[in-house]
Structures are given as C-alpha cells and as structure tokens.
Design a protein around this motif. Structure first.
Motif, PDB file in Angstrom:
ATOM      1  N   SER A 114       0.821  -1.206   0.000  1.00 16.16           N
ATOM      2  CA  SER A 114       0.000   0.000   0.000  1.00 16.16           C
ATOM      3  C   SER A 114       0.856   1.257   0.000  1.00 16.16           C
ATOM      4  O   SER A 114       0.555   2.232  -0.703  1.00 16.16           O
ATOM      5  N   ARG A 115       1.928   1.254   0.777  1.00 16.91           N
ATOM      6  CA  ARG A 115       2.794   2.427   0.838  1.00 16.91           C
ATOM      7  C   ARG A 115       3.475   2.696  -0.496  1.00 16.91           C
ATOM      8  O   ARG A 115       3.629   3.853  -0.902  1.00 16.91           O
ATOM      9  N   ILE A 218      -9.204  -5.228   4.963  1.00 14.84           N
ATOM     10  CA  ILE A 218      -7.992  -5.108   4.146  1.00 14.84           C
ATOM     11  C   ILE A 218      -8.303  -5.446   2.691  1.00 14.84           C
ATOM     12  O   ILE A 218      -7.804  -4.802   1.759  1.00 14.84           O
ATOM     13  N   HIS A 219      -9.158  -6.461   2.484  1.00 16.92           N
ATOM     14  CA  HIS A 219      -9.548  -6.842   1.127  1.00 16.92           C
ATOM     15  C   HIS A 219     -10.246  -5.686   0.413  1.00 16.92           C
ATOM     16  O   HIS A 219      -9.983  -5.414  -0.772  1.00 16.92           O
ATOM     17  N   GLN A 220     -11.111  -4.986   1.117  1.00 16.32           N
ATOM     18  CA  GLN A 220     -11.807  -3.855   0.510  1.00 16.32           C
ATOM     19  C   GLN A 220     -10.830  -2.736   0.150  1.00 16.32           C
ATOM     20  O   GLN A 220     -11.015  -2.042  -0.864  1.00 16.32           O
ATOM     21  N   GLN A 221      -9.804  -2.538   0.969  1.00 16.79           N
ATOM     22  CA  GLN A 221      -8.773  -1.549   0.637  1.00 16.79           C
ATOM     23  C   GLN A 221      -8.047  -1.950  -0.645  1.00 16.79           C
ATOM     24  O   GLN A 221      -7.764  -1.109  -1.504  1.00 16.79           O
ATOM     25  N   PHE A 222      -7.750  -3.234  -0.774  1.00 13.06           N
ATOM     26  CA  PHE A 222      -7.093  -3.762  -1.970  1.00 13.06           C
ATOM     27  C   PHE A 222      -7.996  -3.544  -3.190  1.00 13.06           C
ATOM     28  O   PHE A 222      -7.560  -3.047  -4.241  1.00 13.06           O
ATOM     29  N   ILE A 223      -9.257  -3.900  -3.052  1.00 11.82           N
ATOM     30  CA  ILE A 223     -10.207  -3.741  -4.162  1.00 11.82           C
ATOM     31  C   ILE A 223     -10.314  -2.279  -4.581  1.00 11.82           C
ATOM     32  O   ILE A 223     -10.323  -1.955  -5.775  1.00 11.82           O
ATOM     33  N   ALA A 224     -10.381  -1.385  -3.594  1.00 11.11           N
ATOM     34  CA  ALA A 224     -10.487   0.041  -3.908  1.00 11.11           C
ATOM     35  C   ALA A 224      -9.262   0.521  -4.683  1.00 11.11           C
ATOM     36  O   ALA A 224      -9.381   1.316  -5.630  1.00 11.11           O
ATOM     37  N   ALA A 225      -8.077   0.038  -4.299  1.00 12.44           N
ATOM     38  CA  ALA A 225      -6.859   0.439  -5.007  1.00 12.44           C
ATOM     39  C   ALA A 225      -6.873  -0.065  -6.440  1.00 12.44           C
ATOM     40  O   ALA A 225      -6.458   0.642  -7.370  1.00 12.44           O
ATOM     41  N   VAL A 226      -7.372  -1.286  -6.649  1.00 12.47           N
ATOM     42  CA  VAL A 226      -7.435  -1.846  -8.004  1.00 12.47           C
ATOM     43  C   VAL A 226      -8.446  -1.067  -8.847  1.00 12.47           C
ATOM     44  O   VAL A 226      -8.172  -0.723 -10.004  1.00 12.47           O
ATOM     45  N   ARG A 227      -9.596  -0.782  -8.286  1.00 15.11           N
ATOM     46  CA  ARG A 227     -10.616  -0.030  -9.041  1.00 15.11           C
ATOM     47  C   ARG A 227     -10.114   1.368  -9.392  1.00 15.11           C
ATOM     48  O   ARG A 227     -10.355   1.873 -10.494  1.00 15.11           O
ATOM     49  N   GLU A 228      -9.415   2.012  -8.447  1.00 15.30           N
ATOM     50  CA  GLU A 228      -8.903   3.356  -8.724  1.00 15.30           C
ATOM     51  C   GLU A 228      -7.802   3.307  -9.775  1.00 15.30           C
ATOM     52  O   GLU A 228      -7.742   4.166 -10.658  1.00 15.30           O
TER      53      GLU A 228
END
Length: 312
Positions: A114-115, A218-228
């Motif tokens: 993430s960083r 954490i999974h939702q954070q990952f998904i949000a990064a992929v969608r963005e």
C-alpha cells in the motif's frame, strides 16, 4: 690446494643455485596464488551478480528502471522505504523519459504494498509528464499487483501469473497435541481480546469472526486500489476480486493488464529510447555475499537433509 678450492667453489655454486631456485619457486608460488585469488574474486562477482551492467551507466535519454524481485516485506530488499527512494530517484532523473517498474513477486505485506502504491500515485501527480509502466515477470500476484496497479500501463507475458486479489492469514493450532502430551497452557492477559487467535488455545468462533472482519477490511482496501488504478479498463466480473490467479493472456481479457510485452518493447517502442538505467536500491557487497551464502547453505541443507523434493 687448487682441487680443494674447486670443490668448495662447486659446492658453493650448488648451494647458491638451490637458494635461487627456492626464491624462484616462492615468487612463482606467490604469482599463482595471486592469480587464483583473482580468479575466485571474478567468479564470485559474476555468480553473485555484483558486476554493474550496461543498464547502470546509460548516458543521455533513458528509461529509469526500478526492480521489485521477491517477497515484499518490511526490512527486506523490497521494503517500501527502499523501493520508494528508488522510485523518487527515477522520477527526478533529468534525462529519464519514463519509469519502468520491473516486478517479479508473489506478493507479501499489504502495508508495504500500500505504501508503494501511494507513493507511485503521488509521484505521478508530481511528475505528470513522466509515464510509469509495469513490466511483470513470472509472478505478479497479491501484494505485487497491489503496489503496481496505479501504473499507466501494465505489460505481462502470456504465461505470467496475475491476480490473487485477496487477503490471507494462516497459522497452526496446537491445543489438541498439547492435551495428548499432557502439557498445560498457562496464559494470563490484561484485556479481553489480548489472546486473540492464540495458536495454543482452542479456536474461538468470536475470534474467527473478528479475524474475518479484519481480513475483509484489508480486502476492501485492496479492491479500492485496483478499481482506482484500473478504472474502466476492468471487466465487469466479480471473480476478479475472488483471490483467483490468471495467466497473463487471461488478465488482458479481465482488464488487469494492458498488453503482452517485455522490457525491450517498453523501452524502445513505448518510451522511445534505447537505453535503461537501473535505479534500484541494491544491497552492498557484504549483504549480497551474506544473502547468497545463506541461500546456498539453505538449499544445500534442504537437498541433503530434507530430501530432493523439499524445494519443489
């Protein structure tokens, strides 16, 4: 008298010749030992990869490369601080026409990934005229995909393993084995949840549910990064976020990657330059030697003690 002098002279000459021969032998011995030592140094340099390649000294306009090879873990070679420092140097290089993030990794720490992802987004905003492209190797999964998903374009091979957009936590439970062995577990805590998921205690359904919520967050954070990062390039397919792994060819259909291509294609045809410069923060010679020796010893131990199939 003359005969005695002749014998003494002859003996003296023989003795001197012996001394000279020993000196010659000693000098040649030093020469051969020096040559052998130099040979060993050259072999170590080549085997351990210490020689700087042409990519390290490319003059003029070039593609700036940063490599992430192996697990993404704090304190390791792919620690976020090291990768981010290399990315900053690459973006700030005055003659860099583009940045290539070369990735070959099964993933690792979501925090570290993430960083790096956040730093890539920041650098792209700060340097809007410098494109960043990803070139993936054999493995481009989990945290490796997370850190790189904000790239302008992602290039893969048809057989690259791509995806694994999910979160996992694993461990062991020893409480039944302890009961059979007659071992008493003594655990004292201050705080109702301090012994959360203790491997030596029976699994608590409330702890499992709490862990599931953490992993989902954490999974939702990952998904949000992929969608963005991928935007409307992503296919409308919920399986993308199931943790499944696809080939590079299939990842193009799902919108997880943009094109089949390797390093030279990106350098010459996409960025439009001929040379690469490596900005990766490499370990020093002693660190590389220690890591290489440790790997060699570990593999030797596994092969000879644990059996030939241990590393498969």
């Amino acid at each position: 008298m003359q005969e005695d002098r002749w014998e003494r002279d002859a003996l003296r000459e023989v003795a001197l010749e012996g001394i000279r021969e020993r000196r010659r032998t000693r000098r040649w011995g030093i020469v051969f030992k020096s040559l052998f030592l130099a040979y060993l140094v050259v072999v170590l340099v080549i085997v351990m990869g210490w020689l700087p390649g042409a990519t390290d000294t490319a003059p003029g306009a070039h593609a700036a490369m940063v490599e992430v090879d192996g697990a993404i873990m704090p304190g390791g070679v792919n620690d976020s601080e090291k990768v981010n420092r290399a990315l900053r140097r690459a973006f700030e290089a005055p003659e860099a026409r583009g940045v290539i993030l070369k990735v070959n990794s099964p993933g690792g720490s979501p925090v570290q990934a993430s960083r790096i992802n956040q730093e890539i987004r920041r650098l792209k905003e700060e340097h809007p005229d410098t494109p960043l492209h990803v070139v993936a190797g054999d493995m481009f999964t989990s945290g490796a995909y997370y850190l790189a998903v904000s790239a302008d374009r992602i290039f893969v091979d048809q057989a690259t393993m791509v995806g694994s957009i999910g979160v996992m936590m694993n461990g062991f439970g020893f409480h039944e084995a302890m009961e059979r062995l007659g071992i008493e577990r003594r655990l004292h805590t201050a705080g109702d949840n301090k012994a959360f998921m203790d491997p030596f205690s029976a699994e608590d359904p409330e702890d499992v549910e709490r862990l599931r919520r953490l992993l989902d967050d954490i999974h939702q954070q990952f998904i949000a990064a992929v969608r963005e990062g991928r935007g409307d390039r992503l296919a409308d397919n919920d399986e993308i976020f199931s943790g499944e792994v696809w080939t590079g060819a299939r990842s193009l259909e799902l919108g997880l990657a943009d094109e089949i291509g390797g390093m030279q294609h990106v350098v010459r045809d996409v960025i439009g330059v001929e040379s690469i410069r490596d900005y990766t923060e490499r370990p020093n010679l002693l660190e590389r030697f220690g890591r290489g020796m440790g790997t060699a010893l570990g593999e030797s131990f596994a092969q000879h003690v644990l059996g030939p199939n241990h590393l498969e």
